[in-house]
Design a protein around this motif. Structure first.
Motif, short mmCIF file in Angstrom:
data_model
loop_
_atom_site.label_atom_id
_atom_site.label_comp_id
_atom_site.label_asym_id
_atom_site.label_seq_id
_atom_site.Cartn_x
_atom_site.Cartn_y
_atom_site.Cartn_z
N THR A 9 7.79 -4.29 -9.90
CA THR A 9 6.99 -2.90 -10.43
C THR A 9 5.47 -3.19 -10.24
O THR A 9 4.85 -2.07 -9.57
CB THR A 9 7.11 -2.78 -12.04
OG1 THR A 9 8.66 -2.94 -12.24
CG2 THR A 9 6.59 -1.84 -12.67
N LEU A 62 5.20 -2.24 -6.35
CA LEU A 62 5.21 -0.92 -6.14
C LEU A 62 3.82 -0.20 -6.72
O LEU A 62 3.52 0.71 -5.97
CB LEU A 62 6.36 -0.37 -6.74
CG LEU A 62 6.57 1.27 -6.73
CD1 LEU A 62 6.66 1.57 -5.24
CD2 LEU A 62 7.98 1.51 -7.41
N SER A 63 3.42 -0.70 -7.86
CA SER A 63 2.24 -0.05 -8.40
C SER A 63 0.86 -0.16 -7.16
O SER A 63 0.25 0.74 -7.03
CB SER A 63 1.70 -0.55 -9.58
OG SER A 63 0.50 -0.45 -9.78
N THR A 66 10.90 -0.48 -14.96
CA THR A 66 11.72 -1.11 -14.19
C THR A 66 12.88 -1.69 -15.18
O THR A 66 12.00 -2.87 -15.65
CB THR A 66 11.36 -1.86 -12.97
OG1 THR A 66 10.53 -1.18 -12.22
CG2 THR A 66 12.65 -2.48 -12.04
N LEU A 112 8.37 3.33 -0.18
CA LEU A 112 7.41 2.67 -0.84
C LEU A 112 8.15 1.72 -1.84
O LEU A 112 7.97 0.43 -1.86
CB LEU A 112 6.37 3.24 -1.64
CG LEU A 112 5.24 4.10 -0.90
CD1 LEU A 112 4.26 4.74 -1.49
CD2 LEU A 112 4.45 3.14 0.26
N ALA A 113 9.18 2.22 -2.35
CA ALA A 113 10.02 1.57 -3.43
C ALA A 113 10.80 0.27 -2.68
O ALA A 113 11.07 -0.72 -2.97
CB ALA A 113 10.86 2.52 -4.41
N ALA A 148 8.52 -2.60 -1.58
CA ALA A 148 8.18 -3.17 -2.78
C ALA A 148 9.41 -3.98 -3.28
O ALA A 148 9.26 -5.37 -3.40
CB ALA A 148 7.88 -2.70 -3.99
N LYS A 149 10.68 -3.50 -2.96
CA LYS A 149 11.84 -4.40 -3.48
C LYS A 149 12.00 -5.62 -2.50
O LYS A 149 12.33 -6.85 -2.96
CB LYS A 149 13.05 -3.56 -3.40
CG LYS A 149 14.48 -4.33 -3.61
CD LYS A 149 15.46 -3.62 -3.39
CE LYS A 149 16.07 -3.41 -1.95
NZ LYS A 149 17.05 -4.21 -1.27
N CYS A 154 8.32 -8.03 -2.63
CA CYS A 154 7.84 -8.81 -4.02
C CYS A 154 8.07 -10.32 -3.93
O CYS A 154 9.15 -10.66 -3.33
CB CYS A 154 8.23 -8.18 -5.38
SG CYS A 154 9.37 -8.83 -5.98
N HIS A 193 16.50 4.20 -7.90
CA HIS A 193 15.54 4.83 -8.43
C HIS A 193 15.64 6.40 -8.82
O HIS A 193 16.52 6.95 -8.30
CB HIS A 193 14.21 4.54 -7.74
CG HIS A 193 14.27 5.16 -6.47
ND1 HIS A 193 14.12 6.36 -6.03
CD2 HIS A 193 14.71 4.53 -5.10
CE1 HIS A 193 14.42 6.69 -4.77
NE2 HIS A 193 14.65 5.43 -4.23
#
Length: 141
Positions: free
Chosen positions: A60, A63-64, A79, A116-117, A120-121, A124, A138
């Motif tokens: 999260t 992604l932010s 999430t 973007l998601a 991030a997945k 991270c 999502h």
């Protein structure tokens, strides 16, 4: 860049043993964990719950920051991570972490959000740490 620590103490062994987890931040302070907090419903935590919290929080936040870099400044992300512990042979393994994200990001297209998601997945630090299948579902409102 940074090193974080936690301490686990366990007294007794096997199903009868009892443990405590402590972190320097004080968020966990002699927090109980045991066989019954892991496989039963006794109050306390367990490693998989902590991994789920770490993965949900890490993804999260990643992604932010990706959304901020893309020029978005308003909205919300929530999430849930579902970490699965399965028996493998005579032992156990964390086999997957399923991320379920609900988001509100005014002005973003579904395609840009999905890109973007997914980034991030994949990127991270906790996703990189886990040697397990990681899925992402999502919903953009």
């Amino acid at each position: 860049m940074t090193t974080r620590t936690a301490t686990a103490r366990y007294e007794g062994f096997g199903k009868e043993g009892k443990g405590q987890l402590t972190t320097p931040s004080g968020v966990l302070e002699a927090t109980p964990y045991s066989f019954n907090t892991r496989f039963g419903d006794e109050k306390g935590t367990n490693p998989e719950e902590l991994i789920a919290a770490a993965h949900a929080g890490c993804f999260t936040m990643a992604l932010s920051f990706a959304l901020a870099r893309a020029g978005f400044s308003e909205g919300s992300l929530e999430t849930t991570a579902k970490v699965k512990l399965e028996q493998q042979g005579e032992g156990f393994a964390v086999t997957r972490s399923d991320l379920v994200l609900e988001a509100q990001v005014p002005g973003i297209s579904p395609e840009q959000f999905a890109e973007l998601a997914a980034g991030a997945k994949a990127n991270c630090p906790i996703s990189k740490l886990l040697n397990a299948e990681i899925t992402l579902e999502h919903k953009l409102a």
